[in-house]
Every structure is written in structure tokens, then in C-alpha cells.
Write a protein that holds these residues in place. Structure first.
Motif, PDB file in Angstrom:
ATOM      1  N   LEU A  65       0.825  -1.212   0.000  1.00 44.82           N
ATOM      2  CA  LEU A  65       0.000   0.000   0.000  1.00 44.82           C
ATOM      3  C   LEU A  65       0.856   1.258   0.000  1.00 44.82           C
ATOM      4  O   LEU A  65       0.537   2.231  -0.685  1.00 44.82           O
ATOM      5  N   VAL A  66       1.925   1.252   0.767  1.00 44.60           N
ATOM      6  CA  VAL A  66       2.796   2.428   0.834  1.00 44.60           C
ATOM      7  C   VAL A  66       3.487   2.661  -0.510  1.00 44.60           C
ATOM      8  O   VAL A  66       3.621   3.800  -0.958  1.00 44.60           O
ATOM      9  N   ILE A  67       3.886   1.598  -1.174  1.00 46.75           N
ATOM     10  CA  ILE A  67       4.573   1.749  -2.453  1.00 46.75           C
ATOM     11  C   ILE A  67       3.611   2.191  -3.544  1.00 46.75           C
ATOM     12  O   ILE A  67       3.931   3.054  -4.367  1.00 46.75           O
ATOM     13  N   VAL A  68       2.390   1.632  -3.559  1.00 48.50           N
ATOM     14  CA  VAL A  68       1.443   1.899  -4.633  1.00 48.50           C
ATOM     15  C   VAL A  68       0.611   3.150  -4.380  1.00 48.50           C
ATOM     16  O   VAL A  68       0.102   3.756  -5.320  1.00 48.50           O
ATOM     17  N   TRP A  69       0.490   3.606  -3.161  1.00 48.37           N
ATOM     18  CA  TRP A  69      -0.415   4.709  -2.799  1.00 48.37           C
ATOM     19  C   TRP A  69      -0.033   5.992  -3.519  1.00 48.37           C
ATOM     20  O   TRP A  69       1.135   6.380  -3.584  1.00 48.37           O
ATOM     21  N   ARG A  70      -1.070   6.622  -4.082  1.00 51.34           N
ATOM     22  CA  ARG A  70      -0.908   7.932  -4.701  1.00 51.34           C
ATOM     23  C   ARG A  70      -1.880   8.881  -4.022  1.00 51.34           C
ATOM     24  O   ARG A  70      -3.007   8.489  -3.706  1.00 51.34           O
ATOM     25  N   PRO A  71      -1.500  10.111  -3.814  1.00 50.31           N
ATOM     26  CA  PRO A  71      -2.455  11.052  -3.222  1.00 50.31           C
ATOM     27  C   PRO A  71      -3.608  11.290  -4.182  1.00 50.31           C
ATOM     28  O   PRO A  71      -3.442  11.266  -5.405  1.00 50.31           O
ATOM     29  N   GLU A  72      -4.790  11.510  -3.603  1.00 50.52           N
ATOM     30  CA  GLU A  72      -5.966  11.771  -4.425  1.00 50.52           C
ATOM     31  C   GLU A  72      -5.802  13.113  -5.117  1.00 50.52           C
ATOM     32  O   GLU A  72      -5.476  14.118  -4.478  1.00 50.52           O
ATOM     33  N   PRO A  73      -6.045  13.156  -6.433  1.00 54.68           N
ATOM     34  CA  PRO A  73      -5.880  14.432  -7.137  1.00 54.68           C
ATOM     35  C   PRO A  73      -6.911  15.449  -6.665  1.00 54.68           C
ATOM     36  O   PRO A  73      -8.065  15.116  -6.441  1.00 54.68           O
ATOM     37  N   ARG A  74      -6.492  16.672  -6.484  1.00 50.99           N
ATOM     38  CA  ARG A  74      -7.374  17.742  -6.013  1.00 50.99           C
ATOM     39  C   ARG A  74      -7.802  18.667  -7.140  1.00 50.99           C
ATOM     40  O   ARG A  74      -8.424  19.682  -6.894  1.00 50.99           O
ATOM     41  N   ASN A  81      -5.947  17.491 -20.580  1.00 50.41           N
ATOM     42  CA  ASN A  81      -4.933  18.484 -20.913  1.00 50.41           C
ATOM     43  C   ASN A  81      -4.208  18.886 -19.627  1.00 50.41           C
ATOM     44  O   ASN A  81      -4.805  19.490 -18.740  1.00 50.41           O
ATOM     45  N   PRO A  82      -2.931  18.587 -19.493  1.00 50.90           N
ATOM     46  CA  PRO A  82      -2.235  18.901 -18.246  1.00 50.90           C
ATOM     47  C   PRO A  82      -2.029  20.393 -18.016  1.00 50.90           C
ATOM     48  O   PRO A  82      -1.703  20.815 -16.907  1.00 50.90           O
ATOM     49  N   ASP A  83      -2.229  21.221 -19.057  1.00 54.65           N
ATOM     50  CA  ASP A  83      -2.043  22.661 -18.900  1.00 54.65           C
ATOM     51  C   ASP A  83      -3.260  23.353 -18.295  1.00 54.65           C
ATOM     52  O   ASP A  83      -3.152  24.478 -17.814  1.00 54.65           O
ATOM     53  N   ILE A  84      -4.429  22.701 -18.331  1.00 61.57           N
ATOM     54  CA  ILE A  84      -5.647  23.281 -17.764  1.00 61.57           C
ATOM     55  C   ILE A  84      -5.964  22.528 -16.471  1.00 61.57           C
ATOM     56  O   ILE A  84      -5.997  21.307 -16.452  1.00 61.57           O
ATOM     57  N   GLU A  85      -6.215  23.291 -15.425  1.00 59.42           N
ATOM     58  CA  GLU A  85      -6.446  22.683 -14.120  1.00 59.42           C
ATOM     59  C   GLU A  85      -7.596  23.405 -13.421  1.00 59.42           C
ATOM     60  O   GLU A  85      -7.581  24.624 -13.300  1.00 59.42           O
ATOM     61  N   VAL A  86      -8.597  22.640 -12.981  1.00 62.54           N
ATOM     62  CA  VAL A  86      -9.730  23.183 -12.242  1.00 62.54           C
ATOM     63  C   VAL A  86      -9.787  22.453 -10.910  1.00 62.54           C
ATOM     64  O   VAL A  86      -9.830  21.223 -10.873  1.00 62.54           O
ATOM     65  N   THR A  87      -9.791  23.191  -9.815  1.00 56.60           N
ATOM     66  CA  THR A  87      -9.755  22.558  -8.500  1.00 56.60           C
ATOM     67  C   THR A  87     -11.137  22.046  -8.098  1.00 56.60           C
ATOM     68  O   THR A  87     -12.164  22.541  -8.562  1.00 56.60           O
ATOM     69  N   CYS A  88     -11.147  21.076  -7.208  1.00 56.84           N
ATOM     70  CA  CYS A  88     -12.409  20.507  -6.707  1.00 56.84           C
ATOM     71  C   CYS A  88     -13.245  21.529  -5.930  1.00 56.84           C
ATOM     72  O   CYS A  88     -14.470  21.530  -6.083  1.00 56.84           O
ATOM     73  N   PRO A  89     -12.654  22.397  -5.101  1.00 60.88           N
ATOM     74  CA  PRO A  89     -13.502  23.402  -4.448  1.00 60.88           C
ATOM     75  C   PRO A  89     -14.222  24.322  -5.426  1.00 60.88           C
ATOM     76  O   PRO A  89     -15.359  24.720  -5.183  1.00 60.88           O
ATOM     77  N   ALA A  90     -13.604  24.641  -6.555  1.00 60.18           N
ATOM     78  CA  ALA A  90     -14.277  25.470  -7.558  1.00 60.18           C
ATOM     79  C   ALA A  90     -15.461  24.723  -8.164  1.00 60.18           C
ATOM     80  O   ALA A  90     -16.543  25.292  -8.357  1.00 60.18           O
ATOM     81  N   ILE A  91     -15.287  23.446  -8.431  1.00 55.55           N
ATOM     82  CA  ILE A  91     -16.387  22.636  -8.967  1.00 55.55           C
ATOM     83  C   ILE A  91     -17.501  22.516  -7.937  1.00 55.55           C
ATOM     84  O   ILE A  91     -18.691  22.582  -8.275  1.00 55.55           O
ATOM     85  N   GLU A  92     -17.139  22.361  -6.662  1.00 56.49           N
ATOM     86  CA  GLU A  92     -18.151  22.268  -5.606  1.00 56.49           C
ATOM     87  C   GLU A  92     -18.964  23.558  -5.506  1.00 56.49           C
ATOM     88  O   GLU A  92     -20.176  23.516  -5.301  1.00 56.49           O
ATOM     89  N   LYS A  93     -18.318  24.711  -5.638  1.00 58.99           N
ATOM     90  CA  LYS A  93     -19.040  25.993  -5.585  1.00 58.99           C
ATOM     91  C   LYS A  93     -20.026  26.120  -6.741  1.00 58.99           C
ATOM     92  O   LYS A  93     -21.173  26.539  -6.551  1.00 58.99           O
ATOM     93  N   VAL A  94     -19.579  25.776  -7.937  1.00 56.23           N
ATOM     94  CA  VAL A  94     -20.459  25.855  -9.101  1.00 56.23           C
ATOM     95  C   VAL A  94     -21.625  24.884  -8.947  1.00 56.23           C
ATOM     96  O   VAL A  94     -22.780  25.224  -9.223  1.00 56.23           O
ATOM     97  N   ALA A  95     -21.342  23.679  -8.465  1.00 52.63           N
ATOM     98  CA  ALA A  95     -22.404  22.685  -8.282  1.00 52.63           C
ATOM     99  C   ALA A  95     -23.397  23.132  -7.211  1.00 52.63           C
ATOM    100  O   ALA A  95     -24.610  22.943  -7.356  1.00 52.63           O
ATOM    101  N   ARG A  96     -22.909  23.733  -6.141  1.00 49.73           N
ATOM    102  CA  ARG A  96     -23.808  24.218  -5.079  1.00 49.73           C
ATOM    103  C   ARG A  96     -24.726  25.323  -5.603  1.00 49.73           C
ATOM    104  O   ARG A  96     -25.917  25.340  -5.319  1.00 49.73           O
ATOM    105  N   MET A  97     -24.175  26.236  -6.382  1.00 48.94           N
ATOM    106  CA  MET A  97     -24.994  27.317  -6.932  1.00 48.94           C
ATOM    107  C   MET A  97     -26.035  26.776  -7.914  1.00 48.94           C
ATOM    108  O   MET A  97     -27.176  27.226  -7.927  1.00 48.94           O
ATOM    109  N   ALA A  98     -25.655  25.810  -8.741  1.00 49.47           N
ATOM    110  CA  ALA A  98     -26.598  25.243  -9.706  1.00 49.47           C
ATOM    111  C   ALA A  98     -27.666  24.411  -9.009  1.00 49.47           C
ATOM    112  O   ALA A  98     -28.825  24.420  -9.417  1.00 49.47           O
TER     113      ALA A  98
END
Length: 181
Positions: A65-74, A81-98
Motif C-alpha cells: 500500500l505504501v509503495i502503490v499509494w498515490r495522493p488523491e488528485p485535487r 490536458n495537463p495545462d488546464i487545471e480546475v480545482t475541486c472546491p471550484a467545482i463544488e461551488k459551481v455545483a452548489r450554486m446550480a
């Protein structure tokens, strides 16, 4: 799966107590002679070997588990596309408003979790309290569609899975009078 993990953890702890107790008794304490006698018995040695095997298996599992474990992407990378990044809190805010567009719903919590190997998809879980009792499936479907459309508009691509869950909205109160005895 959870009861199996609990049973494995209990077995591991019992084996640890057995092996460490046997080791401690054989090294120090008033039970050294008795432990030397027990170590001479084949059944005790087999039990001690089996318990040590359980401990070794658990140690290898934790090492894996220690060798294979990867942190959960935020953050999400739309269209992988690795150049575009949207954080989970931003998605949560948009989802809450919708999700809160409807007057008959109180949004309790919104959680976004990145899914997929390329971190290109999002799973959104909305927990809400409905203020009306009729038409819940239609209300959930409309809320799900609004959240999905808003998140996909923000990300600029499809890849959002929305799950809506209604929490209980009614509580019962019982009033009991106590007698003056």
C-alpha cells in the motif's frame, strides 16, 4: 468488504499479542521456564509460526500500500490536458450554486471527487433536503441536469457524473408528560 477488513485487523492484532507475549515471556519474567517448555512442544511452535506468518503477510500488505499509494488528485484536467487545471472546491461551488436554483430544496453538502487515470472526469455528490414531498424523482433529475450542465460549462467538456441524494426532512417529536408522584 468492511467486515472482512475488520476480521483481518482483529486476527492481526491477536497474532501480534501472541507473538510479542511469547517473545517477552521467553526473554524476561517469572515464566521463562514455562515458556521454554511450551517452545519445546510442536503444536506451540506451529501456532507461533502461523501467527508470525500472519504478521508477515500484514507487513507485506502495508508495504505494498505504501509503495502503490498515490495522493488523491485535487484538481481536474479537462480533456486530459495537463495545462488546464480546475480545482475541486471550484467545482463544488459551481455545483452548489446550480443545485440551489430551486426554491423547494435546501442544499446540505456538495462533494466533488476526481475520477479517471488522466484526472479528466469528476464525480459530484449533492445531498439536499426537499421541502416538498411530491415529485422528488423529477426534482432530483432537474437538479442533476442543472449541476451537470453548469459543471460541464465551467470545464468546457463533458466528464461530470452527478448523484443527487435527498436527506430526510421531517423529524418527529414525542411529548410525554411525567406524573408528579
Amino acid at each position: 468488504m468492511r467486515p472482512l477488513k475488520r476480521a483481518a485487523a482483529i486476527l492481526y492484532l491477536l497474532c501480534c499479542v501472541f507473538v510479542l507475549g511469547s517473545f517477552a515471556c521467553s526473554i524476561v519474567g517469572p515464566a521463562q521456564e514455562r515458556m521454554a517448555y511450551l517452545l519445546g512442544l510442536p503444536a506451540f511452535r506451529i501456532a507461533l509460526l502461523a501467527a508470525t506468518g500472519v504478521i508477515a503477510i500484514q507487513a507485506l500488505y502495508v508495504l505494498g500500500l505504501v509503495i502503490v499509494w498515490r495522493p488523491e488528485p485535487r484538481s481536474v484536467h479537462p480533456d486530459a490536458n495537463p495545462d488546464i487545471e480546475v480545482t475541486c472546491p471550484a467545482i463544488e461551488k459551481v455545483a452548489r450554486m446550480a443545485a440551489a436554483d430551486d426554491d423547494d430544496v435546501l442544499v446540505e453538502s456538495v462533494r466533488a471527487r476526481v475520477a479517471g487515470r488522466e484526472a479528466a472526469r469528476v464525480r459530484v455528490k449533492v445531498e439536499a433536503i426537499a421541502l416538498v414531498n411530491e415529485g422528488l424523482p423529477g426534482m432530483a433529475h432537474r437538479m442533476q441536469q442543472r449541476v451537470q450542465d453548469a459543471c460541464e460549462a465551467m470545464l468546457g467538456c463533458p466528464g461530470v457524473h452527478v448523484r443527487v441524494r435527498f436527506l430526510p426532512s421531517k423529524t418527529t417529536t414525542e411529548i410525554k408528560e411525567a406524573s408528579d408522584e
